[in-house]
Structure formats: structure tokens, C-alpha cells
Design a protein around this motif. Structure first.
Motif, PDB file in Angstrom:
ATOM      1  N   PRO A   1      34.591  58.061  41.627  1.00  0.00           N
ATOM      2  CA  PRO A   1      36.046  57.953  41.461  1.00  0.00           C
ATOM      3  C   PRO A   1      36.652  56.965  42.445  1.00  0.00           C
ATOM      4  CG  PRO A   1      35.379  60.244  41.431  1.00  0.00           C
ATOM      5  CD  PRO A   1      34.159  59.454  41.821  1.00  0.00           C
ATOM      6  N   GLY A   2      37.433  56.041  41.931  1.00  0.00           N
ATOM      7  CA  GLY A   2      38.107  55.071  42.776  1.00  0.00           C
ATOM      8  C   GLY A   2      37.224  53.959  43.294  1.00  0.00           C
ATOM      9  N   LYS A   3      35.982  53.915  42.856  1.00  0.00           N
ATOM     10  CA  LYS A   3      35.060  52.883  43.329  1.00  0.00           C
ATOM     11  C   LYS A   3      34.563  52.049  42.164  1.00  0.00           C
ATOM     12  CE  LYS A   3      33.362  55.236  47.459  1.00  0.00           C
ATOM     13  NZ  LYS A   3      32.143  55.610  48.225  1.00  0.00           N
ATOM     14  N   GLU A   4      34.026  50.889  42.496  1.00  0.00           N
ATOM     15  CA  GLU A   4      33.464  50.025  41.468  1.00  0.00           C
ATOM     16  C   GLU A   4      32.086  50.543  41.042  1.00  0.00           C
ATOM     17  OE1 GLU A   4      35.624  45.799  42.652  1.00  0.00           O
ATOM     18  OE2 GLU A   4      33.452  45.968  42.675  1.00  0.00           O
TER      19      GLU A   4
ATOM     20  N   ASP B   1      26.244  60.475  46.631  1.00  0.00           N
ATOM     21  CA  ASP B   1      25.646  60.189  45.330  1.00  0.00           C
ATOM     22  C   ASP B   1      26.486  60.726  44.173  1.00  0.00           C
ATOM     23  OD1 ASP B   1      22.491  60.949  46.850  1.00  0.00           O
ATOM     24  OD2 ASP B   1      23.269  58.947  46.362  1.00  0.00           O
ATOM     25  N   THR B   2      27.555  61.435  44.488  1.00  0.00           N
ATOM     26  CA  THR B   2      28.431  61.964  43.452  1.00  0.00           C
ATOM     27  C   THR B   2      29.045  60.829  42.656  1.00  0.00           C
ATOM     28  OG1 THR B   2      28.938  63.984  44.675  1.00  0.00           O
ATOM     29  CG2 THR B   2      30.545  63.265  43.020  1.00  0.00           C
ATOM     30  N   ALA B   3      28.844  60.845  41.343  1.00  0.00           N
ATOM     31  CA  ALA B   3      29.324  59.773  40.477  1.00  0.00           C
ATOM     32  C   ALA B   3      28.991  60.117  39.033  1.00  0.00           C
ATOM     33  CB  ALA B   3      28.676  58.447  40.853  1.00  0.00           C
ATOM     34  N   ILE B   4      29.522  59.311  38.139  1.00  0.00           N
ATOM     35  CA  ILE B   4      29.053  59.327  36.756  1.00  0.00           C
ATOM     36  C   ILE B   4      27.927  58.302  36.668  1.00  0.00           C
ATOM     37  CG2 ILE B   4      29.605  58.951  34.330  1.00  0.00           C
ATOM     38  CD1 ILE B   4      32.492  59.679  34.980  1.00  0.00           C
ATOM     39  N   TYR B   5      26.806  58.728  36.129  1.00  0.00           N
ATOM     40  CA  TYR B   5      25.633  57.864  36.016  1.00  0.00           C
ATOM     41  C   TYR B   5      25.498  57.390  34.560  1.00  0.00           C
ATOM     42  CZ  TYR B   5      24.138  58.943  40.728  1.00  0.00           C
ATOM     43  OH  TYR B   5      24.066  59.033  42.099  1.00  0.00           O
ATOM     44  N   TYR B   6      25.364  56.085  34.418  1.00  0.00           N
ATOM     45  CA  TYR B   6      25.262  55.456  33.100  1.00  0.00           C
ATOM     46  C   TYR B   6      23.925  54.736  32.973  1.00  0.00           C
ATOM     47  CZ  TYR B   6      30.396  55.810  33.185  1.00  0.00           C
ATOM     48  OH  TYR B   6      31.694  56.257  33.267  1.00  0.00           O
ATOM     49  N   CYS B   7      23.371  54.747  31.777  1.00  0.00           N
ATOM     50  CA  CYS B   7      22.207  53.900  31.550  1.00  0.00           C
ATOM     51  C   CYS B   7      22.583  52.785  30.596  1.00  0.00           C
ATOM     52  CB  CYS B   7      21.013  54.692  31.033  1.00  0.00           C
ATOM     53  SG  CYS B   7      21.091  55.196  29.323  1.00  0.00           S
ATOM     54  N   THR B   8      21.881  51.691  30.708  1.00  0.00           N
ATOM     55  CA  THR B   8      22.073  50.560  29.821  1.00  0.00           C
ATOM     56  C   THR B   8      20.727  50.140  29.244  1.00  0.00           C
ATOM     57  OG1 THR B   8      21.789  48.860  31.522  1.00  0.00           O
ATOM     58  CG2 THR B   8      24.008  49.721  31.193  1.00  0.00           C
ATOM     59  N   TYR B   9      20.820  49.522  28.082  1.00  0.00           N
ATOM     60  CA  TYR B   9      19.667  48.979  27.355  1.00  0.00           C
ATOM     61  C   TYR B   9      20.052  47.534  27.096  1.00  0.00           C
ATOM     62  CZ  TYR B   9      16.443  48.535  23.336  1.00  0.00           C
ATOM     63  OH  TYR B   9      15.462  48.169  22.454  1.00  0.00           O
ATOM     64  N   TRP B  10      19.286  46.598  27.626  1.00  0.00           N
ATOM     65  CA  TRP B  10      19.781  45.225  27.605  1.00  0.00           C
ATOM     66  C   TRP B  10      18.676  44.230  27.313  1.00  0.00           C
ATOM     67  CZ3 TRP B  10      17.489  42.259  31.378  1.00  0.00           C
ATOM     68  CH2 TRP B  10      16.893  42.944  32.447  1.00  0.00           C
ATOM     69  N   GLY B  11      19.139  43.077  26.827  1.00  0.00           N
ATOM     70  CA  GLY B  11      18.257  41.963  26.535  1.00  0.00           C
ATOM     71  C   GLY B  11      19.069  40.686  26.456  1.00  0.00           C
ATOM     72  N   PRO B  12      18.473  39.616  25.976  1.00  0.00           N
ATOM     73  CA  PRO B  12      19.210  38.342  25.906  1.00  0.00           C
ATOM     74  C   PRO B  12      20.457  38.466  25.025  1.00  0.00           C
ATOM     75  CG  PRO B  12      16.863  37.995  25.557  1.00  0.00           C
ATOM     76  CD  PRO B  12      17.073  39.479  25.519  1.00  0.00           C
ATOM     77  N   GLY B  13      21.614  38.375  25.627  1.00  0.00           N
ATOM     78  CA  GLY B  13      22.854  38.372  24.873  1.00  0.00           C
ATOM     79  C   GLY B  13      23.404  39.716  24.469  1.00  0.00           C
ATOM     80  N   TYR B  14      22.791  40.785  24.916  1.00  0.00           N
ATOM     81  CA  TYR B  14      23.333  42.094  24.551  1.00  0.00           C
ATOM     82  C   TYR B  14      23.087  43.114  25.652  1.00  0.00           C
ATOM     83  CZ  TYR B  14      18.507  43.407  23.399  1.00  0.00           C
ATOM     84  OH  TYR B  14      17.157  43.668  23.453  1.00  0.00           O
ATOM     85  N   THR B  15      24.013  44.067  25.737  1.00  0.00           N
ATOM     86  CA  THR B  15      23.887  45.209  26.629  1.00  0.00           C
ATOM     87  C   THR B  15      24.554  46.399  25.956  1.00  0.00           C
ATOM     88  OG1 THR B  15      24.002  43.816  28.603  1.00  0.00           O
ATOM     89  CG2 THR B  15      24.398  46.182  28.902  1.00  0.00           C
ATOM     90  N   TYR B  16      23.842  47.480  25.863  1.00  0.00           N
ATOM     91  CA  TYR B  16      24.407  48.715  25.334  1.00  0.00           C
ATOM     92  C   TYR B  16      24.537  49.719  26.479  1.00  0.00           C
ATOM     93  CZ  TYR B  16      23.222  46.832  20.753  1.00  0.00           C
ATOM     94  OH  TYR B  16      23.142  46.038  19.643  1.00  0.00           O
ATOM     95  N   TRP B  17      25.614  50.512  26.413  1.00  0.00           N
ATOM     96  CA  TRP B  17      25.891  51.500  27.456  1.00  0.00           C
ATOM     97  C   TRP B  17      25.908  52.906  26.863  1.00  0.00           C
ATOM     98  CZ3 TRP B  17      27.055  50.613  32.692  1.00  0.00           C
ATOM     99  CH2 TRP B  17      27.133  49.269  33.064  1.00  0.00           C
TER     100      TRP B  17
ATOM    101  N   THR C   1      26.693  60.562  32.490  1.00  0.00           N
ATOM    102  CA  THR C   1      26.493  61.973  32.822  1.00  0.00           C
ATOM    103  C   THR C   1      26.942  62.192  34.266  1.00  0.00           C
ATOM    104  OG1 THR C   1      24.903  63.812  32.832  1.00  0.00           O
ATOM    105  CG2 THR C   1      24.061  61.668  33.529  1.00  0.00           C
ATOM    106  N   GLN C   2      27.694  63.266  34.488  1.00  0.00           N
ATOM    107  CA  GLN C   2      28.288  63.506  35.794  1.00  0.00           C
ATOM    108  C   GLN C   2      27.275  64.150  36.740  1.00  0.00           C
ATOM    109  OE1 GLN C   2      31.653  62.964  37.016  1.00  0.00           O
ATOM    110  NE2 GLN C   2      30.639  63.493  38.945  1.00  0.00           N
TER     111      GLN C   2
END
Length: 115
Positions: free
Chosen positions: A41-44, A89-105, A109-110
Motif C-alpha cells: 500500500p502506498g508503494k510502487e 513483505d506484506t503486499a499484493i503479489y502478482y505473477c506475470t507471463y511474458w515474452g516478446p511484445g506481450y505481458t499478461y498479469w 494474492t494478498q
């Protein structure tokens, strides 16, 4: 399109452990890699760890020695084993799936670490 679903977050005490999962489905191909990010929260948003198609792994220095990223190719799933958790370490954790020209988010999960 690729859909990502994270799971495994929750509330844990300082020093505890959690294991996050990120399952990919849809138009799966040989992505260049998958990455875990987090945002408090409040952070990048911060990079946490990546695992590349060739198996190479990168970690953010703050989590080295405490977090372990791994994957199950057959299940199109990556994991983040988090040990020795700290309140920072408290944060929302996101995973991404990425390749040339694309990134999925994923939707995230909290993770909450109590002091």
C-alpha cells in the motif's frame, strides 16, 4: 490470451512461511519467462523474482536466501516459496507471463505478515 491465477496468500506471523502458486491457462506458448512482483500500500510495484524459459533465475536482493521461485512446466505453474517472512513483505503479489511484445498479469494474492 493467457489467464493467470495466483493463490496461496494469507496471514502469517513474522518468521513464517507461505507458498504462492501461479497457474497459467489459455493460449500457452513458450513464454520467455514468468515473474513475481509485489506492491505494498502506498508503494510502487517491486520486482521479486523471475524464472526464464532456459531455467535461469533472478531474485531481488531483499528476498535472496528467503524466497525460492520454481516451476512445473507440465502444469504451466510457477511457485514462490517464501520463508522467514518479515512485516515488510506484506503486499499484493502478482505473477506475470511474458515474452516478446506481450505481458499478461494475474489478479494478485494478498500476503500479510504480522509482527
Amino acid at each position: 490470451q493467457v489467464q493467470l491465477v495466483e493463490s496461496g496468500g494469507g496471514l502469517v506471523q513474522t518468521g513464517g512461511s507461505l507458498r504462492l502458486s501461479c497457474a497459467a491457462s489459455g493460449s500457452i506458448s513458450n513464454a520467455a519467462g514468468m515473474t513475481w512482483y509485489r506492491q505494498a500500500p502506498g508503494k510502487e510495484r517491486e520486482f521479486v523474482a523471475s524464472i526464464f524459459l532456459n531455467g535461469h533465475i533472478n531474485y531481488w536482493d531483499f528476498v535472496k536466501g528467503r524466497f525460492t521461485i520454481s516451476r512445473n512446466n507440465a502444469a504451466n505453474t510457477i511457485y514462490l516459496q517464501m520463508d522467514s517472512l518479515k512485516p515488510e513483505d506484506t503486499a499484493i503479489y502478482y505473477c506475470t507471463y511474458w515474452g516478446p511484445g506481450y505481458t499478461y498479469w494475474g489478479q494478485g494474492t494478498q500476503v500479510t505478515v504480522s509482527s
